[in-house]
Design a protein around this motif. Structure first.
Motif, short mmCIF file in Angstrom:
data_model
loop_
_atom_site.label_atom_id
_atom_site.label_comp_id
_atom_site.label_asym_id
_atom_site.label_seq_id
_atom_site.Cartn_x
_atom_site.Cartn_y
_atom_site.Cartn_z
N ALA A 9 0.90 -1.04 -0.07
CA ALA A 9 0.05 0.01 0.06
C ALA A 9 0.81 1.33 -0.11
O ALA A 9 2.06 1.26 0.66
CB ALA A 9 -0.90 -0.01 1.37
N ILE A 10 0.40 2.26 -0.69
CA ILE A 10 1.03 3.59 -0.83
C ILE A 10 -0.07 4.74 -0.39
O ILE A 10 -1.05 4.79 -1.38
CB ILE A 10 1.53 3.76 -2.22
N GLU A 11 0.26 5.44 0.60
CA GLU A 11 -0.47 6.71 0.58
C GLU A 11 0.71 7.67 0.07
O GLU A 11 1.58 8.20 0.79
CB GLU A 11 -0.81 7.07 2.21
N ALA A 12 0.22 8.43 -1.08
CA ALA A 12 1.08 9.24 -1.83
C ALA A 12 0.67 10.43 -1.41
O ALA A 12 -0.37 10.94 -2.31
CB ALA A 12 1.14 8.91 -3.13
N GLY A 13 1.35 11.13 -0.57
CA GLY A 13 1.00 12.65 -0.20
C GLY A 13 1.70 13.71 -0.77
O GLY A 13 2.78 13.48 -1.16
N GLY A 14 1.44 15.01 -0.75
CA GLY A 14 2.41 16.06 -1.44
C GLY A 14 3.47 16.18 -0.53
O GLY A 14 4.26 16.80 -1.11
N THR A 15 3.37 15.80 0.68
CA THR A 15 4.84 16.21 1.49
C THR A 15 5.50 14.75 1.79
O THR A 15 6.62 14.82 1.69
CB THR A 15 4.02 16.79 2.89
N LYS A 16 4.64 13.64 1.92
CA LYS A 16 5.35 12.35 2.42
C LYS A 16 4.65 11.33 1.52
O LYS A 16 3.45 11.30 1.49
CB LYS A 16 5.58 12.17 3.85
N GLN A 45 13.10 5.14 -4.13
CA GLN A 45 12.83 4.58 -2.58
C GLN A 45 11.61 3.63 -2.48
O GLN A 45 11.68 2.82 -1.60
CB GLN A 45 12.78 5.83 -1.67
N VAL A 46 10.64 4.04 -3.20
CA VAL A 46 9.43 3.28 -3.04
C VAL A 46 9.71 1.61 -3.79
O VAL A 46 9.39 0.68 -3.23
CB VAL A 46 8.26 3.87 -3.88
N LYS A 47 10.50 1.84 -4.78
CA LYS A 47 10.76 0.61 -5.41
C LYS A 47 11.72 -0.22 -4.61
O LYS A 47 11.39 -1.58 -4.59
CB LYS A 47 11.29 0.94 -7.05
N ASP A 48 12.64 0.36 -4.07
CA ASP A 48 13.59 -0.35 -3.15
C ASP A 48 12.87 -1.08 -2.08
O ASP A 48 13.19 -2.21 -1.62
CB ASP A 48 14.75 0.84 -2.44
N PHE A 49 11.72 -0.30 -1.33
CA PHE A 49 10.94 -0.62 -0.24
C PHE A 49 10.54 -2.00 -0.61
O PHE A 49 10.63 -3.09 0.15
CB PHE A 49 10.18 0.33 0.44
N PHE A 50 9.71 -1.97 -1.59
CA PHE A 50 8.61 -2.94 -1.85
C PHE A 50 9.51 -4.23 -2.48
O PHE A 50 8.82 -5.21 -2.58
CB PHE A 50 7.58 -2.63 -2.94
N ASP A 90 3.16 8.76 -14.60
CA ASP A 90 2.68 7.45 -14.91
C ASP A 90 2.84 6.56 -13.61
O ASP A 90 3.71 5.56 -13.74
CB ASP A 90 2.88 6.91 -16.21
N PHE A 91 2.10 7.01 -12.73
CA PHE A 91 2.34 6.07 -11.37
C PHE A 91 2.02 4.67 -11.41
O PHE A 91 3.06 3.93 -11.02
CB PHE A 91 1.49 6.77 -10.26
N VAL A 92 0.75 4.39 -11.94
CA VAL A 92 0.37 2.93 -12.04
C VAL A 92 1.33 2.25 -13.08
O VAL A 92 1.58 1.01 -12.76
CB VAL A 92 -1.06 2.82 -12.55
N GLY A 93 1.47 2.89 -14.02
CA GLY A 93 2.44 2.20 -15.35
C GLY A 93 3.76 1.94 -14.40
O GLY A 93 4.42 0.77 -14.72
N ASP A 94 4.32 2.54 -13.84
CA ASP A 94 5.82 2.35 -13.35
C ASP A 94 5.79 1.08 -12.27
O ASP A 94 6.44 0.28 -12.16
CB ASP A 94 6.21 3.47 -12.60
N LEU A 95 4.63 1.28 -11.38
CA LEU A 95 4.56 0.12 -10.36
C LEU A 95 4.25 -1.28 -11.30
O LEU A 95 4.72 -2.21 -10.71
CB LEU A 95 3.41 0.27 -9.59
N THR A 96 3.50 -1.16 -12.42
CA THR A 96 3.07 -2.40 -12.95
C THR A 96 4.36 -3.11 -13.73
O THR A 96 4.58 -4.24 -13.83
CB THR A 96 2.04 -2.28 -14.01
N ARG A 97 5.03 -1.95 -14.51
CA ARG A 97 6.21 -2.59 -14.99
C ARG A 97 7.29 -2.95 -14.00
O ARG A 97 8.06 -4.12 -14.43
CB ARG A 97 6.93 -1.18 -15.80
N TRP A 98 7.44 -2.15 -12.54
CA TRP A 98 8.41 -2.89 -11.84
C TRP A 98 8.02 -4.30 -11.12
O TRP A 98 8.97 -5.25 -11.00
CB TRP A 98 8.69 -1.86 -10.71
N PHE A 99 6.89 -4.38 -10.95
CA PHE A 99 6.34 -5.60 -10.19
C PHE A 99 5.45 -6.52 -10.88
O PHE A 99 5.21 -7.71 -10.28
CB PHE A 99 5.76 -5.14 -8.67
N GLY A 100 4.65 -6.00 -11.70
CA GLY A 100 3.70 -7.10 -12.58
C GLY A 100 2.66 -7.34 -11.68
O GLY A 100 2.10 -8.62 -12.04
#
Length: 291
Positions: A9-16, A45-50, A90-100
């Motif tokens: 899960a990701i809560e993507a806020g403007g600050t954090k 950093q998101v990619k590294d964490f997941f 392209d937020f969803v696109g990057d997550l999909t490309r990285w993790f499928g």
């Protein structure tokens, strides 16, 4: 040994960004906070964490505006945000490309609305309008367990309200000037007064203005959506004196035209507090797999 089911899960806020991994019961087993800078830096950093976990799906509640229309060429994008570097990302696109893995995608406030509806201040109600007043102003709506989307998502922070007769502030929204967000967001309050809201005295006139505008807005949402519960959170609402002022202004704005539920039941602070966003993103991740 059977592998356990994990959700991301990701809560993507403007600050954090808050990123979390939870088990099948949505109990968080790991979580990290990442500053929102520019996409290349933050998302690395998101990619590294997941990458440490094998999750079955993701749920993302993002600051916006975002594209939630599955038929659109830019579905899954953050669109016209003033946040530097994030427009047309392209937020969803990057997550999909990285993790499928499948990705549930909505706004951060829609996610918070789903969480408060499911297990928070609106638990047991048939609908929940969630309004956040912080770095920006946004609203999400959940009814009968479903997040409301149409050609897009609600943009409740950008409605126009009647100016208070004593208020000469021009507003701080880069798109609309003195829309709701431009008048009551944290940056708007700071620009107006010159200091952060947390440092402003409770008897300062700015709080009269903030309550006046939020009262009008909630009255308008009430007339259009008739939610069974309104939950209002965000950093600005950490001012303990503000909630009762807002309730009073909702009653004034409606002027007896509709009969609301008892006001202290109708308008509440988030039961889940600052965890509403990430809880909603986890629920979305689970729903994405089970749908």
């Amino acid at each position: 040994m059977e592998a356990r089911t994990l959700y991301g899960a990701i809560e993507a806020g403007g600050t954090k960004f808050i990123c979390a991994v939870a088990d099948a019961d949505l109990q968080i087993i790991d979580q990290v906070r990442i500053d929102t800078t520019v996409p290349a830096e933050t998302m690395s950093q998101v990619k590294d964490f997941f990458s440490q976990y094998e999750v079955v799906s993701f749920g993302v509640g993002s600051f916006g505006p975002i594209d939630v229309n599955h038929d659109s060429d830019t579905y899954g994008f953050i669109t016209k945000t003033p946040k530097q570097g994030w427009a047309n990302y392209d937020f969803v696109g990057d997550l999909t490309r990285w993790f499928g893995k499948p990705v549930g995608w909505t706004t951060d406030v829609n996610g918070a609305s789903l969480a408060e509806y499911t297990s928070g201040a609106a638990e047991g109600a048939n609908s929940c309008l969630y309004l956040t007043v912080g770095t920006g102003v946004g609203g999400g709506f959940t009814i009968n367990g479903d997040i409301y989307h149409a050609f897009g998502h609600p943009e409740m922070g950008h409605i126009h309200v009647h100016k208070h007769p004593n208020d000469t502030f021009e507003g701080a929204c880069p798109f609309h000037g003195d829309c709701l967000e431009g008048l009551v967001s944290g940056p708007a309050i700071e620009k107006r007064v010159g200091i952060k809201g947390a440092d402003i005295s409770p008897d300062h006139e700015v709080w009269d203005y903030v309550a006046y505008y939020l009262g009008q807005a909630i009255a308008s949402y009430s007339l259009v959506l008739a939610p069974e519960r309104v939950v209002i959170g965000g950093g600005v609402m950490h001012q303990e004196h503000l909630l009762d002022r807002v309730k009073e202004q909702v009653i004034v704005a409606l002027n007896g035209y509709v009969t609301l539920p008892p006001i202290d039941q109708y308008i509440q602070l988030p039961k889940l507090g600052d965890n509403a966003g990430i809880t909603g993103a986890l629920l979305l991740a689970k729903d994405t797999v089970e749908a």
